[in-house]
Design a protein around this motif. Structure first.
Motif, PDB file in Angstrom:
ATOM      1  N   ASP A  33       0.778  -1.737   0.096  1.00 26.36           N
ATOM      2  CA  ASP A  33       0.204  -0.015   0.044  1.00 26.36           C
ATOM      3  C   ASP A  33       0.939   1.153   0.203  1.00 26.36           C
ATOM      4  OD1 ASP A  33      -1.804  -1.204  -0.701  1.00 26.36           O
ATOM      5  OD2 ASP A  33      -3.512  -0.978   1.356  1.00 26.36           O
ATOM      6  N   GLU A  34       2.224   1.565   1.284  1.00 30.93           N
ATOM      7  CA  GLU A  34       2.149   2.677   1.296  1.00 30.93           C
ATOM      8  C   GLU A  34       3.748   2.645   0.102  1.00 30.93           C
ATOM      9  OE1 GLU A  34       1.016   5.208   1.937  1.00 30.93           O
ATOM     10  OE2 GLU A  34      -0.634   4.323   3.106  1.00 30.93           O
ATOM     11  N   ASP A  35       4.237   1.770  -0.194  1.00 35.46           N
ATOM     12  CA  ASP A  35       5.778   1.164  -1.535  1.00 35.46           C
ATOM     13  C   ASP A  35       5.518   2.105  -2.776  1.00 35.46           C
ATOM     14  OD1 ASP A  35       7.853   0.767  -2.260  1.00 35.46           O
ATOM     15  OD2 ASP A  35       7.218  -1.591  -1.447  1.00 35.46           O
ATOM     16  N   ASN A  36       5.956   2.889  -3.014  1.00 32.61           N
ATOM     17  CA  ASN A  36       5.853   3.759  -4.176  1.00 32.61           C
ATOM     18  C   ASN A  36       6.618   1.746  -5.168  1.00 32.61           C
ATOM     19  OD1 ASN A  36       4.729   6.180  -3.510  1.00 32.61           O
ATOM     20  ND2 ASN A  36       7.338   6.904  -3.558  1.00 32.61           N
ATOM     21  N   GLU A  37       7.425   1.370  -4.773  1.00 33.19           N
ATOM     22  CA  GLU A  37       7.595   0.732  -6.060  1.00 33.19           C
ATOM     23  C   GLU A  37       7.048  -0.572  -6.022  1.00 33.19           C
ATOM     24  OE1 GLU A  37      11.410  -0.675  -5.009  1.00 33.19           O
ATOM     25  OE2 GLU A  37      12.153   2.072  -5.066  1.00 33.19           O
ATOM     26  N   GLY A  38       5.816  -0.614  -4.896  1.00 36.70           N
ATOM     27  CA  GLY A  38       4.435  -1.520  -5.077  1.00 36.70           C
ATOM     28  C   GLY A  38       3.957  -1.272  -6.160  1.00 36.70           C
ATOM     29  N   LEU A  39       3.498  -0.636  -6.590  1.00 33.10           N
ATOM     30  CA  LEU A  39       2.806  -0.447  -7.648  1.00 33.10           C
ATOM     31  C   LEU A  39       3.534  -1.325  -8.882  1.00 33.10           C
ATOM     32  CD1 LEU A  39       3.032   3.346  -8.095  1.00 33.10           C
ATOM     33  CD2 LEU A  39       1.056   2.090  -7.102  1.00 33.10           C
ATOM     34  N   LEU A  40       4.093  -1.602  -8.950  1.00 32.39           N
ATOM     35  CA  LEU A  40       4.494  -2.598 -10.263  1.00 32.39           C
ATOM     36  C   LEU A  40       4.750  -4.147  -9.472  1.00 32.39           C
ATOM     37  CD1 LEU A  40       8.467  -1.285 -11.623  1.00 32.39           C
ATOM     38  CD2 LEU A  40       5.390  -0.564 -12.918  1.00 32.39           C
ATOM     39  N   ALA A  41       5.068  -4.163  -8.284  1.00 30.60           N
ATOM     40  CA  ALA A  41       4.394  -5.536  -7.806  1.00 30.60           C
ATOM     41  C   ALA A  41       3.465  -6.147  -7.707  1.00 30.60           C
ATOM     42  CB  ALA A  41       5.669  -4.956  -6.918  1.00 30.60           C
ATOM     43  N   ARG A  42       2.748  -5.161  -7.233  1.00 27.52           N
ATOM     44  CA  ARG A  42       1.067  -5.566  -7.479  1.00 27.52           C
ATOM     45  C   ARG A  42       0.127  -5.643  -9.069  1.00 27.52           C
ATOM     46  NH1 ARG A  42      -2.755  -3.675  -3.819  1.00 27.52           N
ATOM     47  NH2 ARG A  42      -0.590  -2.021  -3.035  1.00 27.52           N
ATOM     48  N   ASN A  43       1.230  -5.226  -9.961  1.00 28.61           N
ATOM     49  CA  ASN A  43       0.501  -6.280 -10.943  1.00 28.61           C
ATOM     50  C   ASN A  43       0.971  -7.517 -11.039  1.00 28.61           C
ATOM     51  OD1 ASN A  43      -0.472  -3.965 -12.087  1.00 28.61           O
ATOM     52  ND2 ASN A  43       1.435  -3.357 -12.610  1.00 28.61           N
ATOM     53  N   GLN A  44       1.851  -7.854 -10.371  1.00 25.63           N
ATOM     54  CA  GLN A  44       2.207  -9.264 -10.112  1.00 25.63           C
ATOM     55  C   GLN A  44       1.708 -10.671  -9.549  1.00 25.63           C
ATOM     56  OE1 GLN A  44       4.867 -11.087 -12.590  1.00 25.63           O
ATOM     57  NE2 GLN A  44       4.601  -8.445 -13.211  1.00 25.63           N
ATOM     58  N   LEU A  45       0.544  -9.255  -8.476  1.00 29.24           N
ATOM     59  CA  LEU A  45      -0.114 -10.537  -7.388  1.00 29.24           C
ATOM     60  C   LEU A  45      -1.273 -11.668  -7.638  1.00 29.24           C
ATOM     61  CD1 LEU A  45      -1.261  -8.142  -4.387  1.00 29.24           C
ATOM     62  CD2 LEU A  45       0.616  -9.483  -4.527  1.00 29.24           C
ATOM     63  N   PRO A  46      -1.662 -11.560  -8.963  1.00 27.55           N
ATOM     64  CA  PRO A  46      -2.683 -12.312  -9.776  1.00 27.55           C
ATOM     65  C   PRO A  46      -1.877 -13.513  -9.974  1.00 27.55           C
ATOM     66  CG  PRO A  46      -3.170 -10.651 -10.428  1.00 27.55           C
ATOM     67  CD  PRO A  46      -1.967  -9.868  -9.765  1.00 27.55           C
ATOM     68  N   PHE A  47      -0.942 -13.464 -10.188  1.00 29.82           N
ATOM     69  CA  PHE A  47       0.933 -14.574 -10.783  1.00 29.82           C
ATOM     70  C   PHE A  47       1.772 -15.368  -9.715  1.00 29.82           C
ATOM     71  CE2 PHE A  47      -0.271 -10.980 -13.963  1.00 29.82           C
ATOM     72  CZ  PHE A  47      -0.558 -12.489 -14.715  1.00 29.82           C
ATOM     73  N   ILE A  48       1.318 -14.909  -8.274  1.00 24.74           N
ATOM     74  CA  ILE A  48       1.832 -15.297  -7.566  1.00 24.74           C
ATOM     75  C   ILE A  48       0.895 -16.883  -6.475  1.00 24.74           C
ATOM     76  CG2 ILE A  48       2.490 -14.683  -4.892  1.00 24.74           C
ATOM     77  CD1 ILE A  48       3.724 -12.166  -6.117  1.00 24.74           C
ATOM     78  N   THR A  49       1.230 -17.463  -6.444  1.00 25.18           N
ATOM     79  CA  THR A  49       0.741 -18.645  -5.491  1.00 25.18           C
ATOM     80  C   THR A  49       1.666 -19.019  -4.420  1.00 25.18           C
ATOM     81  OG1 THR A  49       2.203 -20.358  -7.002  1.00 25.18           O
ATOM     82  CG2 THR A  49      -0.230 -19.715  -6.988  1.00 25.18           C
ATOM     83  N   GLU A  50       1.044 -19.712  -3.260  1.00 20.88           N
ATOM     84  CA  GLU A  50       2.075 -20.264  -2.174  1.00 20.88           C
ATOM     85  C   GLU A  50       2.120 -21.618  -2.504  1.00 20.88           C
ATOM     86  OE1 GLU A  50      -1.233 -20.024  -1.947  1.00 20.88           O
ATOM     87  OE2 GLU A  50      -2.158 -19.002   0.227  1.00 20.88           O
ATOM     88  N   GLU A  51       3.955 -21.768  -2.264  1.00 18.72           N
ATOM     89  CA  GLU A  51       4.397 -22.432  -2.482  1.00 18.72           C
ATOM     90  C   GLU A  51       5.176 -23.010  -1.375  1.00 18.72           C
ATOM     91  OE1 GLU A  51       6.373 -25.479  -5.095  1.00 18.72           O
ATOM     92  OE2 GLU A  51       5.499 -24.051  -5.418  1.00 18.72           O
ATOM     93  N   ASN A  52       5.018 -22.857  -0.236  1.00 20.02           N
ATOM     94  CA  ASN A  52       5.341 -23.752   1.309  1.00 20.02           C
ATOM     95  C   ASN A  52       4.917 -22.942   2.208  1.00 20.02           C
ATOM     96  OD1 ASN A  52       6.023 -25.431   2.742  1.00 20.02           O
ATOM     97  ND2 ASN A  52       8.509 -25.402   1.954  1.00 20.02           N
ATOM     98  N   PHE A  53       5.066 -23.318   3.219  1.00 17.03           N
ATOM     99  CA  PHE A  53       4.491 -23.221   4.654  1.00 17.03           C
ATOM    100  C   PHE A  53       5.458 -23.362   5.780  1.00 17.03           C
ATOM    101  CE2 PHE A  53       0.482 -22.452   2.080  1.00 17.03           C
ATOM    102  CZ  PHE A  53       0.160 -21.332   2.711  1.00 17.03           C
ATOM    103  N   ASP A  54       6.671 -22.883   6.373  1.00 12.34           N
ATOM    104  CA  ASP A  54       6.722 -23.210   7.594  1.00 12.34           C
ATOM    105  C   ASP A  54       6.193 -22.511   8.648  1.00 12.34           C
ATOM    106  OD1 ASP A  54       9.030 -24.835   6.344  1.00 12.34           O
ATOM    107  OD2 ASP A  54       9.788 -23.059   5.033  1.00 12.34           O
ATOM    108  N   TYR A  55       6.115 -22.834   9.482  1.00  9.60           N
ATOM    109  CA  TYR A  55       5.161 -23.194  11.188  1.00  9.60           C
ATOM    110  C   TYR A  55       6.491 -22.848  12.015  1.00  9.60           C
ATOM    111  CZ  TYR A  55       1.043 -23.583   8.865  1.00  9.60           C
ATOM    112  OH  TYR A  55      -0.136 -23.067   7.981  1.00  9.60           O
ATOM    113  N   THR A  56       7.414 -21.928  12.444  1.00  8.96           N
ATOM    114  CA  THR A  56       7.949 -21.594  13.595  1.00  8.96           C
ATOM    115  C   THR A  56       7.541 -20.991  15.177  1.00  8.96           C
ATOM    116  OG1 THR A  56       8.514 -19.492  13.707  1.00  8.96           O
ATOM    117  CG2 THR A  56       9.551 -20.720  12.178  1.00  8.96           C
ATOM    118  N   GLY A  57       8.265 -21.110  15.962  1.00  9.36           N
ATOM    119  CA  GLY A  57       7.953 -20.437  17.162  1.00  9.36           C
ATOM    120  C   GLY A  57       7.435 -19.137  17.294  1.00  9.36           C
ATOM    121  N   GLY A  58       7.765 -18.060  16.627  1.00 11.93           N
ATOM    122  CA  GLY A  58       8.127 -17.540  16.312  1.00 11.93           C
ATOM    123  C   GLY A  58       7.462 -16.483  15.106  1.00 11.93           C
TER     124      GLY A  58
END
Length: 65
Positions: A33-58
């Motif tokens: 939202d507040e990242d000027n360079e995020g405007l270009l990255a936001r266009n990539q969101l439809p192409f991003i998928t979750e690959e793996n999850f790692d749960y830690t204590g933190g």
């Protein structure tokens, strides 16, 4: 055999849905939202998928593809 080839074809438009988790999707949007360079990255969101999850204590680490 032909069906398996079509199913694994990376050029298919419907091969994957974007990020499945609403929670992770909301976090990505908030980070951009507040990242000027995020405007270009936001266009990539439809192409991003979750690959793996790692749960830690933190927390949670999510690997994106």
């Amino acid at each position: 055999m032909e069906q398996a080839f079509i199913k694994n074809d990376p050029t298919r438009a419907d091969k994957r849905k974007m990020v499945k988790s609403k929670y992770i999707s909301d976090i990505l949007n908030l980070l951009l939202d507040e990242d000027n360079e995020g405007l270009l990255a936001r266009n990539q969101l439809p192409f991003i998928t979750e690959e793996n999850f790692d749960y830690t204590g933190g927390g949670l680490f999510v690997r994106m593809e």
